[in-house]
Design a protein around this motif. Structure first.
Motif, short mmCIF file in Angstrom:
data_model
loop_
_atom_site.label_atom_id
_atom_site.label_comp_id
_atom_site.label_asym_id
_atom_site.label_seq_id
_atom_site.Cartn_x
_atom_site.Cartn_y
_atom_site.Cartn_z
N MET A 217 -0.14 37.27 6.68
CA MET A 217 -1.08 38.37 6.46
C MET A 217 -1.45 38.53 4.99
SD MET A 217 0.49 41.15 9.16
CE MET A 217 -0.89 42.28 9.05
N ALA A 218 -0.87 37.74 4.12
CA ALA A 218 -1.14 37.86 2.68
C ALA A 218 -2.63 37.69 2.39
CB ALA A 218 -0.33 36.82 1.91
N GLY A 219 -3.20 38.68 1.71
CA GLY A 219 -4.60 38.64 1.33
C GLY A 219 -5.59 39.01 2.42
N LEU A 220 -5.09 39.28 3.62
CA LEU A 220 -5.96 39.61 4.75
C LEU A 220 -6.60 40.99 4.56
CD1 LEU A 220 -6.61 38.34 7.62
CD2 LEU A 220 -4.88 39.90 8.51
N ARG B 191 0.99 46.29 4.20
CA ARG B 191 1.18 46.12 2.76
C ARG B 191 2.46 45.35 2.43
NH1 ARG B 191 -1.08 51.81 0.07
NH2 ARG B 191 -3.28 51.39 0.53
N ALA B 192 3.51 45.57 3.24
CA ALA B 192 4.75 44.82 3.04
C ALA B 192 4.52 43.33 3.27
CB ALA B 192 5.83 45.33 3.98
N CYS B 193 3.53 43.01 4.11
CA CYS B 193 3.21 41.61 4.40
C CYS B 193 2.10 41.07 3.49
CB CYS B 193 2.81 41.46 5.86
SG CYS B 193 4.17 41.77 7.02
N GLY B 194 1.61 41.89 2.56
CA GLY B 194 0.64 41.42 1.58
C GLY B 194 -0.82 41.57 1.96
N ALA B 195 -1.13 42.29 3.03
CA ALA B 195 -2.54 42.50 3.42
C ALA B 195 -3.23 43.46 2.45
CB ALA B 195 -2.60 43.05 4.84
N VAL C 12 -14.01 43.91 7.26
CA VAL C 12 -12.57 43.65 7.35
C VAL C 12 -12.35 42.49 8.32
CG1 VAL C 12 -11.74 45.94 6.72
CG2 VAL C 12 -12.32 45.47 9.10
N GLU C 13 -11.17 41.85 8.20
CA GLU C 13 -10.86 40.68 9.01
C GLU C 13 -9.81 40.96 10.09
OE1 GLU C 13 -10.99 37.22 5.70
OE2 GLU C 13 -9.59 38.88 5.29
N ALA C 14 -9.26 42.17 10.05
CA ALA C 14 -8.19 42.49 10.99
C ALA C 14 -8.08 44.00 11.13
CB ALA C 14 -6.87 41.90 10.51
N GLN C 15 -7.37 44.43 12.17
CA GLN C 15 -7.08 45.85 12.38
C GLN C 15 -5.82 45.93 13.24
OE1 GLN C 15 -7.57 48.11 15.44
NE2 GLN C 15 -7.24 46.16 16.49
#
Length: 324
Positions: free
Chosen positions: A163-166, A181-185, A204-207
């Motif tokens: 999920m980093a940068g997602l 946020r813990a995973c870097g999104a 956005v690319e995810a939800q």
């Protein structure tokens, strides 16, 4: 004789007026942000009708769905202003007034819906809901299971680091933000009503939302990967405003409570049944539905999202985790 007749007529008029007053219809507003097809609405309508029936028509409750009276923050404010009498809303919003109750949104605090429901019958639930009521005067009458929150994305996700940068839409609520946020999104607080369009146009690319919401809002039309992160076993509170709760007689408080608990139980049962069927339904629609190692996600959250950062008490977290 005439005097006596006038006296009798006057007495009859007073009795009639008193009777009418006792049975006068009181109009109430019940608001939420969910679609008319969802059980949060249909069971609210059932509860409104049932309250009218059990109080012999003394209360007429109009239910306003789909953000008709404002977004979730607005209807919570409406409780304070007296413009709304009853709302359905998450503890994440209650936590804006009383932070400790928001611990129930900390990722992976609940193992499953049964654990959540056991919590609603526990001493820690009574303490947290009382803390909220002491702070606001508003009364949490019932709790319904909203669904377990999962992730949808434009790309496959197998582990937290993926999920980093997602670019991910997440409600602007601390506990909701913790896992992404813990995973870097990179999180974006887009309003619930605007999420479909934001996903469609690539803002956005995810939800993240429960499977039932993904279906109701048709997010599956614009996202082809469903990732079963199961990061929050979500719930909604049925809340009555301070002024309205104070105005109810003990008898009416009992009726409102019984009906709203019944409505919440109906909703919970519907959501649980629907979730069980949806995984297969989404697969049939051609979507990729992926199970992940939730322990990897939970480990990152515990390491990077501290309780103190949110205003939660670790003792409350431990008490909830210990419920069996």
């Amino acid at each position: 004789m005439k005097l006596r007749l006038k006296t009798l007529l006057g007495a009859a008029a007073i009795i009639a007026a008193t009777t009418l007053s006792a049975h006068a219809e009181t109009a109430l507003k019940w608001a939420h942000v969910y679609e008319t097809s969802e059980p949060f609405h249909t069971d609210s309508v059932w509860a409104a009708q049932e309250i009218a029936k059990r109080t012999e028509g003394r209360y007429k409750i109009d239910v306003f769905p789909a953000s008709q009276l404002g977004k979730e923050a607005d209807i919570n404010q409406g409780l304070k202003l007296g413009t709304v009498d009853i709302i359905i809303s998450g503890s994440s919003f209650a936590a804006r007034d009383y932070k400790p109750i928001g611990v129930t949104y900390y990722p992976y605090i609940f193992r499953n819906p049964s654990h959540l429901l056991a919590y609603t019958k526990s001493d820690i639930f009574k303490r947290l809901s009382k803390g909220y009521e002491d702070k606001t005067g508003n009364h949490i009458v019932a709790v319904s299971y909203y669904g377990t929150r999962h992730t949808t994305a434009n790309k496959p996700i197998g582990k937290c680091a993926d999920m980093a940068g997602l670019k991910m839409r997440v409600p602007d609520v601390p506990a909701y933000l913790a896992m992404p946020r813990a995973c870097g999104a990179n999180t974006a607080p887009i309003a619930f009503a605007e999420v479909y369009l934001a996903l469609q146009n690539g803002t956005v690319e995810a939800q993240e939302n429960p499977l039932t919401t993904i279906e109701a809002k048709k997010f599956y039309e614009v996202q082809k990967n469903i990732v079963l992160t199961g990061h929050i076993v979500d719930h909604l509170n049925t809340v009555i405003s301070k002024s309205r709760w104070a105005s109810l007689s003990d008898e009416d408080k009992k009726i409102f409570t019984e009906v709203m608990l019944e409505a919440a139980a109906r909703t919970t049962k519907t959501i649980e049944q629907k979730e069980k069927a949806l995984v297969e339904e989404f697969k049939k629609k051609g979507l990729s539905v992926t199970e992940v190692d939730t322990a990897d996600f939970e480990k990152n959250v515990l390491e990077k999202a501290k309780f103190e950062d949110f205003g939660y008490e670790k003792a409350d977290w431990e008490a909830i985790r210990a419920i069996r």
